[in-house]
Scaffold this motif. Structure first.
Motif, PDB file in Angstrom:
ATOM      1  N   THR A   1     -50.918 -11.057   2.386  1.00  0.00           N
ATOM      2  CA  THR A   1     -51.985 -12.269   1.602  1.00  0.00           C
ATOM      3  C   THR A   1     -52.872 -10.817   0.997  1.00  0.00           C
ATOM      4  O   THR A   1     -52.881 -10.779  -0.130  1.00  0.00           O
TER       5      THR A   1
ATOM      6  N   VAL B   1     -50.983 -10.214  -3.053  1.00  0.00           N
ATOM      7  CA  VAL B   1     -51.979 -11.044  -4.175  1.00  0.00           C
ATOM      8  C   VAL B   1     -52.810  -9.952  -4.178  1.00  0.00           C
ATOM      9  O   VAL B   1     -52.297  -9.529  -6.481  1.00  0.00           O
TER      10      VAL B   1
ATOM     11  N   LEU C   1     -46.525 -16.818  -1.187  1.00  0.00           N
ATOM     12  CA  LEU C   1     -47.623 -16.477  -1.576  1.00  0.00           C
ATOM     13  C   LEU C   1     -47.235 -16.598  -3.422  1.00  0.00           C
ATOM     14  O   LEU C   1     -48.598 -15.816  -3.848  1.00  0.00           O
TER      15      LEU C   1
ATOM     16  N   VAL D   1     -49.593 -18.159  -5.370  1.00  0.00           N
ATOM     17  CA  VAL D   1     -51.176 -17.923  -5.246  1.00  0.00           C
ATOM     18  C   VAL D   1     -50.985 -16.957  -5.629  1.00  0.00           C
ATOM     19  O   VAL D   1     -52.455 -16.720  -6.292  1.00  0.00           O
ATOM     20  N   GLN D   2     -50.171 -15.960  -6.167  1.00  0.00           N
ATOM     21  CA  GLN D   2     -49.867 -14.652  -7.280  1.00  0.00           C
ATOM     22  C   GLN D   2     -50.875 -15.424  -8.790  1.00  0.00           C
ATOM     23  O   GLN D   2     -51.514 -15.262  -9.038  1.00  0.00           O
ATOM     24  N   GLN D   3     -50.024 -16.480  -8.569  1.00  0.00           N
ATOM     25  CA  GLN D   3     -50.125 -16.970 -10.615  1.00  0.00           C
ATOM     26  C   GLN D   3     -51.392 -17.059 -10.227  1.00  0.00           C
ATOM     27  O   GLN D   3     -51.670 -17.240 -11.492  1.00  0.00           O
ATOM     28  N   ILE D   4     -52.545 -17.916  -9.220  1.00  0.00           N
ATOM     29  CA  ILE D   4     -53.416 -18.346  -9.508  1.00  0.00           C
ATOM     30  C   ILE D   4     -53.891 -17.516  -9.778  1.00  0.00           C
ATOM     31  O   ILE D   4     -55.288 -16.954 -10.904  1.00  0.00           O
ATOM     32  N   PHE D   5     -54.118 -16.273  -9.459  1.00  0.00           N
ATOM     33  CA  PHE D   5     -55.050 -14.727  -9.564  1.00  0.00           C
ATOM     34  C   PHE D   5     -54.350 -14.062 -10.798  1.00  0.00           C
ATOM     35  O   PHE D   5     -55.936 -13.662 -11.102  1.00  0.00           O
TER      36      PHE D   5
ATOM     37  N   LEU E   1     -45.879 -24.885  -7.456  1.00  0.00           N
ATOM     38  CA  LEU E   1     -47.593 -24.279  -6.028  1.00  0.00           C
ATOM     39  C   LEU E   1     -47.145 -25.874  -4.850  1.00  0.00           C
ATOM     40  O   LEU E   1     -46.880 -25.350  -3.730  1.00  0.00           O
TER      41      LEU E   1
ATOM     42  N   LEU F   1     -45.900 -25.105  -1.214  1.00  0.00           N
ATOM     43  CA  LEU F   1     -47.395 -25.899   0.325  1.00  0.00           C
ATOM     44  C   LEU F   1     -46.018 -26.690   1.124  1.00  0.00           C
ATOM     45  O   LEU F   1     -46.734 -26.870   2.217  1.00  0.00           O
TER      46      LEU F   1
END
Length: 336
Positions: free
Chosen positions: A14, A18, A279, A282-286, A303, A307
């Motif tokens: 992770t 990320v 992940l 999750v990459q998109q959020i960051f 997302l 999940l």
């Protein structure tokens, strides 16, 4: 104990997956142009593995005069082959990153999981349950939604030719990585050796060394090492941040390598592909936080689907563990 090992490798994966691509993208956005350099960074941090290998070897050496942690020749040959493939895959991926936003990882995640599933079925004869099939379908579609929306994040001023080339290079990288993951699992099984933590680190070191060698040769030909000081001086964020970004990217990508390989050895290549795809959003959020990329409704939907798919896979594994005897389960998933 095994669950803790899998969890630890997932955490490393992770961190690397990320932060690594975001750092590489920052490098390209602010004046970096050396594609082989960023490919080289994926495995250039492999010397960090020498320290834990040495400590573990010395500790076990004191208990016995026999060297227990020598890699079998068959596994060395497999590591060399996979290392060269990883070098090619790294270049394909970073080439795409030089022209596409971080959102490109959505396409990589969706296509990679599909290829990993196919190769895992044919290479290591992985048996699918309806839970794992459900997980693959959900995560693939969730990541594909991001891939279809990727054009909306096209960088300003990027030509159609470069964007299209980066798009197809990324697909090629996803397909190759989808082959590497089950091939690594297959190589371990064919070697017919008990996998210890030290042996795992040695195999990872060998793969990383061969991948680094592969990327070093074109760097020498292109004189990338000589250009680094000049590129650092012209970097928009300054020379200090230039070297900091490269160093942090190297550490992050090495974490990704350790985590990805560790998940495969401690669980399976299919589970590694599922975690990698999970992940993606999750990459998109960051990327929204660090690179100011937009977070649309499609990304929120992706997302949720990822999940849901991951939860389906975990629940399926939980039911499988309670139905089958421990001995049978361990024969399918070798312990580290």
């Amino acid at each position: 104990m095994k669950a803790l090992i899998v969890l630890f490798n997932c955490i490393l994966l992770t961190i690397g997956q990320v932060s690594g691509p975001i750092l590489v993208r920052i490098y390209f956005l602010h004046g970096g142009k050396r594609k082989w350099l960023t490919s080289w960074l994926l495995t250039a941090g492999c010397p960090l593995l020498i320290l834990p290998i040495t400590i573990s070897f010395a500790k076990n050496r004191s208990k016995s005069s026999l060297p227990k942690f020598l890699v079998p020749p068959r596994l060395i040959a497999s590591s060399a082959f996979l290392g060269f493939l990883l070098g090619i895959d790294s270049y394909l991926y970073t080439f795409g990153m030089s022209y596409l936003p971080v959102s490109v990882s959505s396409l990589l995640g969706s296509i990679q999981l599909a290829f990993t599933s196919i190769f895992a079925y044919f290479i290591v004869k992985h048996k699918f349950t309806h839970y794992s099939i459900n997980a693959v379908v959900l995560i693939t579609f969730g990541s594909a939604i991001l891939g279809l929306h990727m054009n909306g994040d096209r960088p300003n001023g990027e030509s159609n030719a470069n964007y299209t080339l980066g798009f197809f290079m990324t697909i090629g990288g996803a397909a190759l990585h989808g082959f590497i993951m089950p091939a690594l699992e297959y190589a371990h099984k064919k070697a017919q050796v008990t996998l210890t933590f030290n042996l795992f680190l040695q195999v990872l070191l060998l793969i990383s060394m061969f991948a680094t060698m592969f990327c070093t040769i074109p760097m020498i030909i292109n004189k990338d090492f000589q250009v680094i000081p000049k590129e650092a001086a012209e970097f928009e964020l300054g020379p200090m941040k230039y070297y900091m970004i490269l160093a942090l990217a190297g550490v992050a990508l090495q974490c990704m390598m350790i985590g990805s390989t560790g998940v495969i050895f401690s669980s399976s290549s299919l589970f590694g592909g599922i975690v990698t795809s999970l992940l993606v959003p999750v990459q998109q959020i960051f990327s929204v936080i660090c690179l100011s990329e937009g977070f649309s409704g499609e990304k929120g939907m992706a997302l949720a689907m990822c999940l849901w798919g991951f939860a389906s896979y975990v629940y399926g594994e939980y039911k499988l563990n309670h139905k089958q005897p421990d001995i049978k389960h361990e024969s399918e998933h070798e312990e580290v």
